[in-house]
Scaffold this active site. Structure first.
Site, PDB file in Angstrom:
ATOM      1  N   ASP A 207     -11.147   2.870   4.363  1.00 30.30           N
ATOM      2  CA  ASP A 207     -11.420   1.430   4.316  1.00 30.30           C
ATOM      3  C   ASP A 207     -12.917   1.130   4.293  1.00 30.30           C
ATOM      4  OD1 ASP A 207      -9.308  -0.389   4.100  1.00 30.30           O
ATOM      5  OD2 ASP A 207      -8.646  -0.013   6.157  1.00 30.30           O
TER       6      ASP A 207
ATOM      7  N   LYS B  65       0.835  -1.203   0.000  1.00 30.18           N
ATOM      8  CA  LYS B  65       0.000   0.000   0.000  1.00 30.18           C
ATOM      9  C   LYS B  65       0.874   1.260   0.000  1.00 30.18           C
ATOM     10  CE  LYS B  65      -3.809  -2.340   2.409  1.00 30.18           C
ATOM     11  NZ  LYS B  65      -4.586  -2.504   3.661  1.00 30.18           N
TER      12      LYS B  65
ATOM     13  N   GLN C  98      -4.490  -1.196   9.903  1.00 29.48           N
ATOM     14  CA  GLN C  98      -4.419  -2.531   9.293  1.00 29.48           C
ATOM     15  C   GLN C  98      -4.971  -3.586  10.266  1.00 29.48           C
ATOM     16  OE1 GLN C  98      -3.542  -3.027   6.127  1.00 29.48           O
ATOM     17  NE2 GLN C  98      -3.776  -5.244   6.183  1.00 29.48           N
TER      18      GLN C  98
HETATM   19  N1  GUN Z   1      -6.716  -6.623   6.486  1.00 28.32           N
HETATM   20  C1  GUN Z   1      -7.023  -7.374   5.404  1.00 28.32           C
HETATM   21  N2  GUN Z   1      -7.580  -6.611   4.442  1.00 28.32           N
HETATM   22  C2  GUN Z   1      -7.623  -5.357   4.921  1.00 28.32           C
HETATM   23  C3  GUN Z   1      -8.081  -4.118   4.386  1.00 28.32           C
HETATM   24  O1  GUN Z   1      -8.602  -4.014   3.263  1.00 28.32           O
HETATM   25  N3  GUN Z   1      -7.935  -3.039   5.198  1.00 28.32           N
HETATM   26  C4  GUN Z   1      -7.402  -3.118   6.439  1.00 28.32           C
HETATM   27  N4  GUN Z   1      -7.308  -2.003   7.162  1.00 28.32           N
HETATM   28  N5  GUN Z   1      -6.968  -4.249   6.973  1.00 28.32           N
HETATM   29  C5  GUN Z   1      -7.080  -5.360   6.209  1.00 28.32           C
END
Ligand code: GUN
Length: 280
Positions: free
Chosen positions: A119, A52, A96
């Site tokens: 998100d 990311k 995350q």
């Molecule tokens: N953990 C697995 N997928 C995601 C996501 O799309 N966003 C976040 N914040 N954590 C994750």
């Protein structure tokens, strides 16, 4: 059978987003900003976060990474998230998941205002999705809908079966498909007769977190198969779908890697730029 090229579509989307981020910078004098909060050192999370952050750099989004220890107190973590969220130069905040044991994810995520919730995990954004109203949608489900649209696969009137009811993928995706007029069945580990249900799917989404869980006998001839999983099995990457056998029956199928994964990152970038544009 057609392989759905998520890598290419994500690259096309990211090229457009790069221009949008540059336009934001020249108009506002500051770059689009994203804060990423990592708590603990889960190795899978570290890989996702690295991807990311790298994607932000390539798109012209300024990213800030805060790494917090796994044993941080709830209140301390909330303070960090609130401080990031109150910074006008940060347009999106991402925590995350999963969090280490002992931390309450709902309470921590509630420290991110809906306007910066890139998100789409906040109660307000999930409520909007449930009502079929505009809001920010979780990146992986949004990426899947984008893939369907770009391949001309229209959910309306189709039977869609989603395997896995997580808050991050299965649940929001079931709502999106329902909003797009599919007839949706959401299955999970307690579902009876899973194979018979999945065999009737026109659109089958596997988000169960088990390597090669979906086999050819669970798939209808001509079905569209979307694989959300990613696993390392004897040095190779594989998904929740047994690609080799299922690809012989599917009309369209996403590969792993190069299917859904790159779309998740592209949708995060898009949600972040859109959040910045709304805040400006
Ligand atoms: N953990 C697995 N997928 C995601 C996501 O799309 N966003 C976040 N914040 N954590 C994750």
């Amino acid at each position: 059978m057609k392989i759905i090229d998520g890598k290419q579509i994500a690259a096309d989307i990211r090229a457009d987003l790069k221009a949008r981020a540059a336009a934001f910078l020249s108009k506002k004098g500051i770059p689009v900003g994203l804060a990423v909060v990592q708590i603990g050192d889960d190795p899978a999370s570290e890989v996702y976060i690295r991807n990311k952050i790298k994607a932000c750099g390539e798109t012209g989004i300024r990213s800030v990474l805060r790494i917090l220890p796994a044993d941080i107190l709830q209140e301390e973590a909330e303070y960090v998230v609130e401080t990031l969220a109150s910074d006008p130069a940060i347009h999106g905040v991402l925590v995350q998941l999963p969090l280490p044991n002992g931390l309450n994810a709902s309470r921590l995520l509630a420290c991110i205002p809906a306007s910066k919730d890139v998100d789409g995990f906040s109660a307000e954004n999930i409520g909007a999705l449930a009502k079929g109203e505009p809001g920010t949608v979780a990146c992986t489900p949004l990426g899947i809908m984008e893939l369907l649209q770009r391949y001309g696969i229209r959910p309306s009137g189709k039977r869609a079966v989603v395997l896995g009811r997580s808050n991050i993928v299965g649940k929001p995706l079931a709502m999106l498909l329902n909003n797009a007029d599919a007839t949706v069945t959401l299955c999970h580990s307690k579902t009876n007769g899973l194979r018979e249900i999945s065999r009737r799917a026109d659109i089958l989404v596997a988000a169960v977190g088990r390597p090669r869980f979906v086999t050819a006998e669970m798939v209808k001839e001509g079905a569209v198969v979307i694989d959300v999983g990613i696993h390392r099995a004897d040095g190779k990457l594989c998904g929740d779908v047994d690609f080799e056998s299922v690809s012989k029956k599917a009309s369209y199928i996403t590969p792993v890697p190069g299917g859904v994964g790159p779309m998740t990152v592209a949708m995060l970038l898009r949600n972040t730029i859109e959040a910045a544009e709304r805040q400006a």
